[in-house]
Structures are given as structure tokens and as C-alpha cells.
Design an enzyme around this catalytic site. Structure first.
Site, mmCIF file in Angstrom:
data_model
loop_
_atom_site.group_PDB
_atom_site.id
_atom_site.type_symbol
_atom_site.label_atom_id
_atom_site.label_comp_id
_atom_site.label_asym_id
_atom_site.label_seq_id
_atom_site.Cartn_x
_atom_site.Cartn_y
_atom_site.Cartn_z
ATOM 1 N N GLU A 461 0.824 -1.212 0.000
ATOM 2 C CA GLU A 461 0.000 0.000 0.000
ATOM 3 C C GLU A 461 0.859 1.263 0.000
ATOM 4 O O GLU A 461 0.487 2.278 -0.589
ATOM 5 C CB GLU A 461 -0.955 -0.008 1.193
ATOM 6 N N HIS A 464 1.721 2.177 -3.496
ATOM 7 C CA HIS A 464 0.671 3.015 -4.101
ATOM 8 C C HIS A 464 0.813 4.471 -3.638
ATOM 9 O O HIS A 464 0.655 5.407 -4.430
ATOM 10 C CB HIS A 464 -0.712 2.499 -3.692
#
Length: 670
Positions: A461, A464
């Protein structure tokens, strides 16, 4: 005063969460929609001839008040839901769908966009401007802007209904996950490691159950299935996990999935496509369902062969325990963990104290510092939940972004992990720095301890987040993660590789009680077991991707579970493994269009991320500065301002094959 509608003077323009209430959302949305309508009307009704500035750039300049309102609402609706927020989400879905349908069907607006498109060769546009024009025009066409009469009306109805269905699917799944838990007596705790017991006690306190409980949070149920020696309890927990969204009654998602598939098929047909997969994949790197299936099947066969061989070993272990019969899905993780401990001398309970949440956050930040020069300073600002924390991100003293982390599981948060931008990077119509959030579902503890897979999720994550934070484009519509769906997972999956770098684990994998660094012997075991059980992991993923693709290729079905069984039988799905996301809980595919026909994209991106990390290794190491700069310049900073294929070739010099992926997953000999 409704703070959602104000010009925020807070530090870095962050949402003033302490001054926003649920009662603010509905009136703020109506005001923001009205403002957006007026802005759109001004563009559509402009008497001047359409050009890039007064039409395309004008569209890039509007809707910021609406973005501000929705950025706050969808953040709290997904990560800290309440009955009132769920009701608002149900109300907002058709309203928002109708709003954006009206924009895409605005004939005067589309005529202006089309006029600029037709004149594009004479406009002397920059590369990014030409890309934004193409994407804007294509978006209008694919939204049905060229439709008229009954077809136009039907497209609006379909979009509105799909928005409602997606919201219902998500809320039904959250309801099932929130309502089920299994109490554990003291005898039921025997054989469980301390970290699982601690997580179960913490979950029991949240549920006010008066005893430890197992919930359907992945960070709790997965280790329970790994370590619980009681087969009956494992079966009960697994069947509850598998039944989410398929329990009958008001929260059953099977009919919703069937209606969604039928509407998607009709939507594609209105736009002239044979099936929804053709429509959806046209804009992706893969382009066609055939290309997707070809990739998946290249990996499926070696993965299935490995999984079947592993199943034989696990079955023999189960029989040796005196349990007769076939290996079941609730047996796999338990015996795989015992096998891992035996073959790699790797005990998850002994390993987990070395993966403290705070140290893994530090590790992810440290890698970003070494690779891209980013620095992270804690911020004391109001956020939407007490569990959240925030950092200012800088480089050479200049502000880059605000990063927010929301890491712990709770009943008000939907399952899974995700990254979103409350504000995306842009330079037009004004410079704005991103505000990026990572949301995870880790079990609470004191200190909070992660599994190795949890740590990978954190790095994923944050990959991202880096894509959002390092974005350096002019227009918000191509900023950050606004890229092809089968390209968006490249930065996130690539960043996972830095968790496996020995010097990273050597520095940050320190014991929660003693503070000692992970012993080299244990570190070697961790890295040596990195591809353990990869047949299982690959099979559960690819089976989900193939079912998703099949759903959207052929004729829609009223019995989605029968179609799921048909696909799994056709590929020879191993009996003791289930899909990672069975249809009634496949939120990637049915909570919205994002990953519909696109769940394959994780593997498409993995082909690239395996190859991209090899570029670092070939260049001299994981922190090679020239390779890091090339990654930032060609992928992380460029967003969707250029075609994904072009971006990857600019970084690597060529497109990759599946060889690095298969080697990285241990599915072929190195």
C-alpha cells in the site's frame, strides 16, 4: 457554518475532521453538486469556439468543491462506517451516478470536446495535453455521450442501478463481516500462540463478548486457521469466512452479482461491444480477454502442479495425525504452517515479534528516503479516527505531501487494504500537493505485531502512496494512480521487494521485547521460505481472476455460483483450495467497476514488477541511485500522462515475459 464547503485554512489544507459532522454531508453534497452543475453549464454554453483552454482545461478546473466533499465522505464511509454513514452512502450513490451521467450526456459539452478532438493536429499541444485530450474524449464516448433517445435514457438507468448495486454489495459484505464472531473458551485457546490469543482478546473487547473471539477480519482469521489444532473450530471459522455475502436474507449478494453482470453486458452492448470484457479491456495494457487468459494460463498450469504436489504432502501429514479422509480448505493453512516450521525450521510465533508495526512503518519510510530522498515528520492534526496518524513528507526541505496511515482492524472498517488520495497532485489550475491515505486491517496489540504477509501488505500500500506522492504532472486527471488498471499495481507490488532486502530486515526487524535484531539464521530462514506455499497462493488468486474474466466474457447468468463452479471445474481447481474471493464477497469486482474484468491486473503488474526489480539487481543492488531515478522519472512521477507500455519501455528498455515472475514465485527452477 458547514466546514465541508469552506476554504480550509488548516495546516496543509487538511480536512478539519474535528469540525465536520455526519449532518454536514447531505447539504454539502447538494451545494457542491449545484456548484459543479453551474461550472459545467458555463463550459458547455460558452459562445466562443471550442479550444483546448476553454473546454479541456476548463473541465480540469472545475469540480474541486465536489472533490473536497466526496474526499472526506468516502474516506470515513470506507474506514469508519456508521449506520448513518451507510444510509448516506445508499442515498448518495444514485444521486452521484445521475449527476455524472448528466455530464456525460450533455450534448453541447460533448460537441465542444469533440470539436477540440477533431482539430487536435492543428493545436500544437504538449505531449501531456494531447494525452489529456485523448482521455477526455475517450471517456465521454465510453460513457455513452454519443448515444441518443431511448439508448441514452437506458444508459442513464443502467449507471444509476449499478451505483446502487455496488453500494449494497459492499454494505452487505461489511454487515456479514461485522455481525459474525465465534467465542473461544479457555480450552479453545490451547495450542494457539500468544499473539493470536492477544488479538482474539482484543477483538472480544471490541465486540463486548466477555471472552476472546475469532472475527472475520483477515488479520485474525488467517492466523487462527494456521495455528488452531481443533479441526472443528477451524471448519466453523472457515465456513463463516466463506459464507460472507451468501447467508440468505437481506445481506445476500448473489442476486446482486447476477443483476450487475446482466447490466454490464447491456451497457457494453449499447456501446457496440460484444461483451463487457471487450469494453473494459480496450483501455488497458492487455487490450483483449484472450491476452489476459493467455497470461493467466501460462502461470496457472505450473502453479496447479505445485499445489497438487503440496496437497499430497499435507494430506499425508494430516493422516499421520490420525485424521482420515481428504484434505479440506480449513486444513490447508494449518498443515502448511506445520510443514513450514518443519522444513524451514520457521515458527511464525517466534517470527512475529520481529515484525512490529511501528518498525515496519519506519522500514517503508527508510527505503523511500534511500531511494527517492523523501523525509517523514509526524504531524499532530485532527484526523477522522484516533487510530490514524499523519506525517508531512518533504524532500530537500520542500513540502511534497501529507501521508495518513490508518492501520488497525475495527468493526466500522471494510475489510482489505487500500490507498486513496483525499487530494491528488496537480499544477493546474493551481499547484496542489497530495494528501494520501493507506488503510489496513492489522490486529491491535501492545505492541502491534504483524505477520510477514501483513508486512508485505504495508509495503504494497505504501508503494501506491509513493505513486501518488511522487506524481509530477500538470493535470489532475492524469495524476498519481490515474493509470491503466493493469499498470496501477506495478509500483505497489514492486515496492514489496524492498521488504525482502536483507539489510532492510536486518535493521528494522527487531524483537518487540528485547529490541535485538533478527538473528542472521532466522533472517536466512525467512528469505529462504519466501516462496513457500506459493502454489496455494497462486492458485487461489488466478482462479479468482479467471472467474472474473469468465463472468464478463459470455452471456450473463442468473446462477452466479453455478457459473463459478463451472469455471473452476474446467480449469481443474484443486479440491482443498478455494478462490481468494468467492463471488458473493468479490468486492474488487462487484462493489464497483474498478476491477471488473480486471482482477488479473495484479498478475499482469507482477510480470512487470518482477522484471523491474531485476533491473535494480542488474544495476548493482536494491538501492542503486540511477535505477531509482529512472523508476521515478519514467513511472512514479508520470502518472497517466503517457501510455503505460511507453512508460515501462522507457524505464526498462523492453517489455517483460513471465520468466521472472515464475522464478520469483518459485514455480520454476532458478
Amino acid at each position: 457554518m458547514n466546514m465541508l464547503l469552506q476554504n480550509w485554512t488548516t495546516p496543509f489544507g487538511l480536512a478539519p475532521f474535528d469540525q465536520i459532522t455526519d449532518k454536514d454531508f447531505a447539504p454539502a453534497l447538494q451545494e457542491a453538486l449545484s456548484a459543479h452543475n453551474a461550472e459545467i453549464a458555463a463550459i458547455a454554453d460558452n459562445p466562443a469556439p471550442a479550444d483546448f483552454s476553454n473546454t479541456i482545461e476548463a473541465l480540469e478546473s472545475v469540480g474541486h468543491l465536489l472533490d473536497q466533499v466526496l474526499g472526506v465522505f468516502f474516506t470515513v464511509a470506507g474506514a469508519d462506517s456508521t449506520p448513518e454513514r451507510e444510509a448516506l452512502q445508499r442515498d448518495f450513490s444514485p444521486i452521484l451516478s445521475a449527476h455524472f451521467s448528466e455530464i456525460s450526456s450533455n450534448k453541447a459539452l460533448f460537441e465542444r470536446v469533440d470539436a477540440v478532438w477533431q482539430a487536435r493536429d492543428a493545436l500544437a499541444l504538449s505531449e501531456e495535453q494531447a494525452r489529456v485530450l485523448m482521455l477526455t474524449h475517450r471517456g465521454f464516448v465510453r460513457s455513452g455521450s454519443a448515444l441518443t433517445g431511448a439508448q441514452e435514457d437506458r444508459m442513464k438507468e443502467i449507471k444509476n442501478r449499478l451505483a446502487v448495486l455496488g453500494t449494497e454489495f459492499t454494505q452487505n459484505l461489511l454487515s456479514d463481516e461485522r455481525s459474525w464472531f465465534m467465542k473461544l473458551g479457555e480450552n479453545d485457546l490451547q495450542g494457539l500462540p500468544e499473539f493470536v490469543i492477544d488479538a482474539a482478546r482484543a477483538a472480544g473487547e471490541e465486540k463486548e463478548a466477555g471472552s476472546p473471539v475469532v472475527t472475520l477480519s483477515r488479520s485474525l482469521i488467517t492466523p487462527f486457521l494456521q495455528f488452531c489444532p481443533r479441526r472443528d473450530l477451524r471448519e466453523q471459522a472457515f465456513k463463516a469466512w466463506e459464507a460472507r455475502g451468501a447467508n440468505g436474507g437481506e445481506t445476500d449478494n448473489r442476486a446482486i452479482a447476477a443483476e450487475t453482470l446482466a447490466l454490464r453486458k447491456e451497457r457494453a452492448a449499447l456501446l457496440g461491444y460484444d461483451c463487457f470484457a471487450d469494453y473494459k479491456l480496450e483501455t488497458e495494457m492487455a487490450k483483449t480477454p484472450e491476452a489476459v487468459r493467455d497470461l493467466l494460463m501460462q502461470v496457472w498450469e505450473p502453479a496447479k502442479a505445485q499445489a497438487n504436489a503440496d496437497a499430497d504432502v499435507l494430506t499425508a501429514m494430516m493422516h499421520a495425525d490420525g485424521v482420515n479422509g481428504d484434505l479440506a480448505p480449513w486444513d490447508w493453512r494449518y498443515y502448511a504452517e506445520k510443514r513450514r516450521a518443519a522444513e524451514h525450521d520457521l515458527d511464525e510465533a517466534a517470527l512475529k515479534p520481529y515484525f512490529q508495526l511501528d518498525r515496519m512503518i519506519e522500514a517503508s519510510f527508510s527505503c523511500a528516503t534511500r531511494l527517492f530522498g523523501l523525509e517523514f515528520k509526524p504531524l499532530d492534526v485532527p484526523l477522522y479516527h484516533a487510530d490514524c496518524r499523519a506525517w508531512e513528507v518533504t524532500r530537500k526541505g520542500e513540502h511534497v505531501a501529507v501521508f495518513i496511515g490508518d492501520y488497525f482492524a475495527r468493526g466500522s472498517k471494510r475489510s482489505g487494504a487500500w490507498c486513496s488520495a483525499m487530494r491528488a497532485q496537480a499544477k493546474f489550475p493551481k499547484v496542489q500537493a497530495p494528501v494520501v491515505i493507506n488503510v489496513c486491517n492489522f490486529a491491535k496489540g501492545d505492541p502491534a505485531l504483524l505477520s510477514y504477509d501483513d508486512a508485505r501488505t504495508l509495503f504494497h500500500e505504501f508503494g501506491h502512496a509513493l505513486h501518488q506522492m511522487l506524481s509530477d504532472v500538470t493535470y489532475e486527471s492524469v495524476s498519481g494512480t490515474s493509470v491503466a488498471r493493469d499498470f496501477v499495481e506495478l509500483p505497489s507490488q514492486l515496492y514489496e521487494h524492498w521488504l525482502d532486502v536483507p539489510e532492510v530486515l536486518g535493521e528494522f526487524a527487531t524483537h518487540a521485547k528485547t529490541g535485538a535484531a533478527m538473528p542472521k539464521e532466522l533472517l536466512d530462514k525467512v528469505l529462504g521460505a519466501a516462496t513457500f506455499d506459493m502454489g496455494f497462493q497462486t492458485v487461489e488468486y488466478i482462479s479468482s481472476a479467471l472467474v472474473d474474466l469468465a463472468f464478463h466474457e459470455g452471456e450473463p447468468t442468473q446462477d452466479v455460483m453455478a457459473k463459478q463452479r463451472e469455471v473452476l471445474e474446467s480449469i481443474g481447481m484443486p479440491a482443498a483450495i478455494t478462490m481468494r474471493h468467492a463471488t458473493p464477497q468479490f468486492a474488487h469486482v462487484f462493489s464497483g467497476d474498478g476491477y471488473s474484468s480486471g482482477y488479473y491486473s495484479y498478475m499482469w503488474s507482477e510480470v512487470m514488477d518482477a522484471d523491474a526489480f531485476e533491473a535494480f539487481e542488474e544495476a548493482g543492488g536494491a538501492f542503486d541511485p540511477d535505477c531509482a531515478k529512472a523508476l521515478e522519472d519514467n513511472i512514479l512521477s508520470t502518472g497517466g500522462s503517457r501510455d503505460a507500455v511507453e512508460l515501462y519501455v522507457a524505464f526498462r528498455g523492453r517489455l517483460p515475459g513471465v520468466e521472472a515472475l515464475l522464478k520469483g514465485r518459485g514455480l520454476v527452477s532458478a
